[in-house]
Design an enzyme around this catalytic site. Structure first.
Site: not given
Ligand code: NDP
Length: 480
Positions: A150, A248, A282, A461
């Site tokens: 995002n 996070e 988020c 963080e």
């Molecule tokens: P995901 O959880 O799908 O993915 C996050 C990252 O983790 C991506 O790089 C993804 O790779 C990777 N990933 C997925 N599966 C695995 C695994 N089994 N092992 C290791 N890495 C993995 O989140 P999104 O990318 O869909 O992002 C949206 C989410 O992030 C929302 O829920 C949002 O709220 C949260 N978010 C939280 C924030 C915070 O600070 N609390 C800030 C911003 C977002 P790939 O995409 O290649 O599958």
């Protein structure tokens, strides 16, 4: 077609298995590049490079590390225009937003931690006249940083900067949906003089190379930002290996509007909190609680503000809402709008996919949507939608709104809008949330702790918290 390659040991390389994934521009629906589909052997190479680079990088003085990180910050600034374009093309966000928010924040992340390490100190405890304790903080070694789609470069650098500043070497993975700015970042680091192996960037799918980073025995800690389900899975892999973790995760953030506010002015802020970056932050406020005696007036003002969120080609200046990150995510968001109707909600504005003329005819756009009439405990009000969809919920008393705001599994962020100072403090203290903004939203000071409670995460963080996460304290006790 451009190939988005891995960056390992100071140079770009193809994935060992030779596989690639198509990268789509969500505003046009067209494939515009290929992303390396990396696997465990690529991660092994990256970890080895990071392990080899660790002794020299961790032994370097804070001033020298700071100089290199500052040069990276300047490098991002130098390439700001290209990075903003890349971010918009990968993620779908308005170019104007990438220029105003994402890239400046990446510049600041690097500069902030470059200078933060020049101002930290450690603790000392005088136990008695003959016994003294002091604490040294050691970097952890090779750490894994995994970031979401995002706010791609913004969140990528938010992890990498403190990890490197503290003396660790890094294996990092951006989302495969938004790989482009992380790819460009490798060259910026090389140009800034970052030694080979200190930062390694692996491209590919989370379940493949992401999982391989988490499971690698030489990776000592994982800093992850993403969804709660993924976070739980990562914890299930890393916890038995006794790795340090910072998670996070998602949010379902309340925006609370009391009846003592200037309705027109606050509606502008509340709309911005709901719809910035297509609601894909988020921290977006997706549940809007409005005190009943101003409910109708506020609802009208919010509808007017929502109409100002022009949906369109991300490259145009007037666009305030771009495309959602991909087709699957758009369909997920539209699915929640359908669910809202089934759950008894009334769509006040939006509620549909939008078709944009011209080059964006195949893009994944959703109109900014406001819904009312839903029970606070229904799925639409409990689950993270992560799109331009917000619900309106009336309330009568302070206690009632606090109970409703706290009713989800999440606890990341909240915003409270009131001119009553007692009410502001009381509400802020009672909300189950990692951060509460009063009369503001997305107002960030990089020194403050950032993170969530409940299912929104584990750890913090930001500022000294990040440096603490990326180091291990050692107590040394001296008897004179
Ligand atoms: P995901 O959880 O799908 O993915 C996050 C990252 O983790 C991506 O790089 C993804 O790779 C990777 N990933 C997925 N599966 C695995 C695994 N089994 N092992 C290791 N890495 C993995 O989140 P999104 O990318 O869909 O992002 C949206 C989410 O992030 C929302 O829920 C949002 O709220 C949260 N978010 C939280 C924030 C915070 O600070 N609390 C800030 C911003 C977002 P790939 O995409 O290649 O599958």
């Amino acid at each position: 077609m451009l190939n988005i390659r891995n960056y390992i040991n100071g140079h770009y390389c193809d994935p060992i298995l030779g596989e690639w994934i198509e990268n789509v521009n969500p505003a046009t629906g067209e494939v515009y590049s290929l992303v390396a589909r990396s696997a465990a052997p690529d991660v092994d190479l990256a970890v080895q490079a990071a392990a080899d680079a660790f002794p020299a990088w961790s032994a370097m003085s804070a001033q020298n590390r700071s100089d290199i990180l500052m040069a990276i910050s300047r490098g991002i600034a130098l390439h700001a225009e290209d990075l903003a374009l890349a971010e918009s093309a990968d993620q779908g966000k308005p170019l104007s937003l990438a220029k105003k928010m994402d890239i400046p924040r990446a510049i600041d992340n690097m500069a902030f931690f470059a200078t933060e390490i020049l101002h930290t100190n450690t603790e000392a405890f005088q136990t008695s006249s003959q016994v003294m304790n002091y604490v040294v903080r050691k970097p952890l070694g090779v750490v894994g940083c995994i970031s979401p789609w995002n706010l791609p470069l913004y969140l990528f650098t938010w992890k990498i900067a403190p990890a490197l500043a503290a003396g660790n070497t890094v294996v990092a993975k951006p989302s495969e949906l938004t790989p482009m700015t992380a790819f460009l970042f490798g060259q910026i680091c090389a140009d800034a003089g970052l030694p080979p192996g200190v930062l390694n960037i692996i491209q590919g799918l989370g379940a493949e190379c992401g999982e391989a980073i988490v499971a690698h025995p030489q990776v000592t800690a994982i800093s992850f930002t993403g969804g709660t389900t993924t976070g739980k899975h990562i914890a299930s892999v890393a916890a038995p290996m006794l790795k340090k973790m910072s998670l996070e995760l998602g949010g379902k953030n309340p925006t609370i509007v009391f009846d003592d506010v200037d309705v027109t002015q606050v509606a502008q802020h509340v709309a911005r909190a709901a719809f910035t970056n297509q609601g894909e932050i988020c921290l977006c406020g997706s549940r809007i609680f409005i005190q009943r005696n101003i409910y109708e007036k506020f609802r009208e003002a919010l509808i007017i503000e929502t109409q100002r969120f022009v949906v369109g080609d991300p490259l145009l200046d007037e666009t305030r809402l771009g495309a959602l990150v991909n087709e699957a995510h758009m369909n997920k968001v539209l699915g929640y709008i359908d669910l809202a109707k089934e759950e008894g909600g009334k769509i006040l504005i939006g509620g549909t996919r939008m078709h944009v003329e011209g080059r964006c005819a195949g893009g994944f756009f959703v109109a900014p949507t406001l819904i009312e009439g839903l029970d606070v405990l229904c799925r639409v009000n409990q689950e993270e939608i992560f799109g331009p969809v917000a619900t309106l919920i009336p309330f009568d008393t302070d206690d009632e709104v606090i109970a409703m705001a706290n009713s989800t599994a999440y606890g990341l962020a909240a915003s409270v809008w009131t001119t009553n100072i007692n009410r502001a403090h009381r509400t802020a203290h009672q909300l189950e949330s990692g951060i509460v903004w009063v009369n503001t939203w997305l107002n960030r000071d990089l020194r403050t702790p950032f993170g969530g409670v409940k299912h929104s995460g584990v750890g913090r963080e930001g500022g000294s918290e990040a440096l603490r996460f990326f180091t291990e304290p050692k107590n040394i006790c001296l008897q004179f």
